[in-house]
Design an enzyme around this catalytic site. Structure first.
Site, short mmCIF file in Angstrom:
data_model
loop_
_atom_site.label_atom_id
_atom_site.label_comp_id
_atom_site.label_asym_id
_atom_site.label_seq_id
_atom_site.Cartn_x
_atom_site.Cartn_y
_atom_site.Cartn_z
N ASP A 128 23.28 43.13 -94.88
CA ASP A 128 22.92 42.76 -96.25
C ASP A 128 21.49 43.16 -96.58
O ASP A 128 20.62 43.14 -95.71
CB ASP A 128 23.09 41.24 -96.41
CG ASP A 128 23.05 40.80 -97.86
OD1 ASP A 128 23.34 41.63 -98.74
OD2 ASP A 128 22.73 39.63 -98.12
N HIS A 179 22.04 52.03 -99.89
CA HIS A 179 23.26 52.21 -99.09
C HIS A 179 23.11 53.42 -98.16
O HIS A 179 23.56 53.38 -97.01
CB HIS A 179 24.46 52.41 -100.01
CG HIS A 179 24.77 51.20 -100.86
ND1 HIS A 179 24.79 49.93 -100.34
CD2 HIS A 179 25.06 51.09 -102.19
CE1 HIS A 179 25.08 49.07 -101.31
NE2 HIS A 179 25.25 49.74 -102.42
N LEU A 233 31.69 51.01 -75.76
CA LEU A 233 31.45 50.02 -76.81
C LEU A 233 32.63 50.06 -77.77
O LEU A 233 33.07 51.14 -78.18
CB LEU A 233 30.16 50.33 -77.58
CG LEU A 233 29.88 49.44 -78.80
CD1 LEU A 233 29.55 48.01 -78.35
CD2 LEU A 233 28.74 50.01 -79.64
#
Length: 237
Positions: free
Chosen positions: A12, A29, A123
């Site tokens: 955020d 973004h 991962l």
């Protein structure tokens, strides 16, 4: 130091980061993509097993059409640019959420990325796109109901463990640590079932300013937590 097995992240602060610099939200973004790369790199260095990031929520569809279009274009470009490197680094990609409103070309790229990285185990990275925690539970209930109707599941066998398997991340361990950047202190309909006993860490850092040190700070905070899962710690002698 105690290391969480699974970390969930709400990325955020992109819009505020851009606004403070007099730039359009879309610039934030774009900067956020670099921060995601930093998260993945540090997660590998810290030997995390699973990471789930909230890229685009089911509620984000209500944002201005131009912003949604830019987000989808960024997502498409990031897939084209980043997947090969993620694969080379042993990262397995997974996409969760309701993808019915995504463009066919984007869904195809997502499927190809999952297929390319399917055998990787260094991962596990889940990217939530078109995701909502309540919607996740509704879709899980619908799938379970379909199996009941088809005779694959006996209603008397339904319990928390069984229903949980039908969630988007039903085959993953629940998150040990939740991180939200940007200063807000809420979970925003993200992994509602999964976060039942997760440690919640809220950082004032805006997402584009996130770096490996930010994750290390969160991991250090987690290491000091006493996790009881509703029980009591044994009394010291």
């Amino acid at each position: 130091m105690s290391i969480p097995q699974h970390v969930a992240v709400i990325m955020d602060g992109n819009g505020r980061w851009a606004r403070r610099r007099g730039q359009p939200r879309t610039a934030g973004h774009r900067a956020g993509v670099k921060a995601l790369r930093a998260l993945v790199e540090q997660s590998i260095r810290s030997k995390l097993g699973y990471v789930t990031v909230f890229a685009f929520s089911s509620e984000n569809w209500s944002r201005p059409l131009q912003e949604v279009r830019v987000l989808m274009e960024l997502f498409m470009r990031a897939l084209d640019r980043e997947v090969a490197e993620l694969h080379d680094n042993g990262v397995r990609l997974r996409f969760i959420g309701d993808h019915s409103r995504l463009a066919p070309a984007l869904r195809e790229r997502m499927a190809k990325a999952e297929a390319l990285t399917a055998a990787n185990s260094r991962l596990q990275l889940a990217i939530a796109v078109g995701y909502g925690g309540r919607d996740d539970l509704a879709r899980a209930a619908k799938r379970l109901a379909q199996d009941v109707v088809s005779g694959q599941v006996n209603p008397s066998d339904i319990d928390e463990e069984l229903l949980g398997r039908y969630r988007d991340l039903g085959d993953w361990p629940d998150p040990d640590l939740f991180i939200r950047t940007g200063g807000d202190q809420r979970v925003s309909n993200f992994l509602l079932w999964d976060l039942a006993y997760t440690e919640l860490y809220f950082s004032p850092v805006l997402w584009p300013d996130f770096n490996g040190e930010t994750l290390v700070e969160a991991l250090a905070w987690f290491a000091d937590r006493e996790r009881r899962f509703g029980g009591l710690l044994e009394a010291s002698s």
